[in-house]
Design an enzyme around this catalytic site. Structure first.
Site, short mmCIF file in Angstrom:
data_model
loop_
_atom_site.label_atom_id
_atom_site.label_comp_id
_atom_site.label_asym_id
_atom_site.label_seq_id
_atom_site.Cartn_x
_atom_site.Cartn_y
_atom_site.Cartn_z
N ASP A 112 84.27 31.70 18.64
CA ASP A 112 84.43 31.91 17.32
C ASP A 112 86.17 32.01 16.80
O ASP A 112 86.64 30.90 16.58
CB ASP A 112 84.07 33.53 16.89
CG ASP A 112 84.08 33.79 15.18
OD1 ASP A 112 84.88 33.16 14.55
OD2 ASP A 112 83.18 34.54 14.64
N ASP A 138 79.28 31.33 27.54
CA ASP A 138 79.10 32.09 26.36
C ASP A 138 78.23 31.41 25.32
O ASP A 138 78.25 30.43 25.54
CB ASP A 138 80.54 32.36 25.91
CG ASP A 138 80.80 33.74 25.44
OD1 ASP A 138 79.45 34.54 24.97
OD2 ASP A 138 81.70 34.33 25.06
N ASP A 139 77.72 32.41 24.33
CA ASP A 139 77.03 31.75 23.43
C ASP A 139 77.49 30.95 22.56
O ASP A 139 77.27 30.23 22.04
CB ASP A 139 76.08 32.69 22.79
CG ASP A 139 77.02 34.19 22.46
OD1 ASP A 139 78.10 34.06 22.66
OD2 ASP A 139 76.17 35.02 21.58
O1 LIG Z 1 85.80 33.62 19.97
P1 LIG Z 1 85.85 35.25 19.66
O2 LIG Z 1 86.36 35.45 18.22
O3 LIG Z 1 86.61 35.68 20.51
O4 LIG Z 1 84.26 35.54 19.55
C1 LIG Z 1 83.37 35.16 20.53
C2 LIG Z 1 82.83 36.31 21.18
O5 LIG Z 1 81.94 37.11 20.32
C3 LIG Z 1 81.00 37.33 20.76
O6 LIG Z 1 80.67 38.48 21.51
P2 LIG Z 1 80.86 39.92 20.96
O7 LIG Z 1 82.10 40.48 20.86
O8 LIG Z 1 80.01 39.84 19.73
O9 LIG Z 1 79.98 40.92 22.09
P3 LIG Z 1 78.53 40.60 22.43
O10 LIG Z 1 78.17 39.37 22.93
O11 LIG Z 1 78.33 41.88 23.46
O12 LIG Z 1 77.64 41.05 21.47
C4 LIG Z 1 80.26 36.16 21.68
O13 LIG Z 1 79.34 36.39 22.59
C5 LIG Z 1 81.66 35.72 22.23
O14 LIG Z 1 81.89 36.38 23.54
#
Ligand SMILES: O=P(O)(O)OC[C@H]1O[C@H](OP(=O)(O)OP(=O)(O)O)[C@H](O)[C@@H]1O
Length: 160
Positions: free
Chosen positions: A96, A92-93
């Site tokens: 959070d 994953d990128d």
């Molecule tokens: O640790 P967390 O609070 O769960 O957040 C992390 C997730 O949030 C982002 O995805 P996002 O939901 O923004 O979707 P996207 O990658 O499709 O933009 C990111 O790519 C992770 O998958």
């Protein structure tokens, strides 16, 4: 988390590529045979890692947890039915709050979870990452931004 009143961490394509290659270097001896990209943000580093680690077997898990900049309920739009997770690398990128990572670890307990960026709340759930980011900082990734003009600092100053 709202985007307003938060510190911003802007990432260029080049910086993201460099950090993803650094992540690959840290994973090089892991013996992974497949990659699970967490869509959408994980798709970009997953491609870079697949190239660097010479892995050609990839799947996606499609999870939506944010509506624009507000965190909403987490929803798995498409799962992955791989059963053997012993040599699985999940990419994953960023992590959070760690809510997405919890879902991933629940289904794939033996897998290695790798992210480019990690914030303190989610960090304990990540096995390998590159860069620490403060919890309140919003990471602006290159696919969400574009280059634009900014005025010189002297012109931005409020004159008495
Ligand atoms: O640790 P967390 O609070 O769960 O957040 C992390 C997730 O949030 C982002 O995805 P996002 O939901 O923004 O979707 P996207 O990658 O499709 O933009 C990111 O790519 C992770 O998958």
């Amino acid at each position: 988390m709202s985007m307003t009143n938060h510190k911003m961490f802007y990432v260029s394509w080049e910086a993201f590529h460099r950090a993803s290659r650094e992540l690959a270097a840290r994973l090089l001896t892991g013996g992974y045979d497949r990659i699970l990209a967490v869509s959408r943000g994980g798709l970009v580093p997953a491609t870079i890692l697949a190239r660097e680690l010479n892995i050609r077997l990839l799947d996606t898990i499609c999870i939506a947890s944010y509506q624009h900049d507000q965190q909403g309920a987490l929803s798995v739009l498409k799962g992955c039915d791989w059963v053997d997770d012993s040599k699985l690398l999940i990419v994953d990128d960023l992590v959070d709050t760690g809510e997405t990572a919890k879902v991933l670890k629940q289904q794939f307990p033996k897998a290695t979870l790798a992210t480019v960026y990690a914030k303190p709340l989610g960090k304990p759930l990540v096995d390998v990452y590159v860069t620490d980011i403060e919890q309140a900082t919003w990471i602006q990734l290159p696919w969400d931004t574009e280059l634009s003009y900014t005025a010189p600092l002297a012109e931005q100053q409020q004159l008495p």
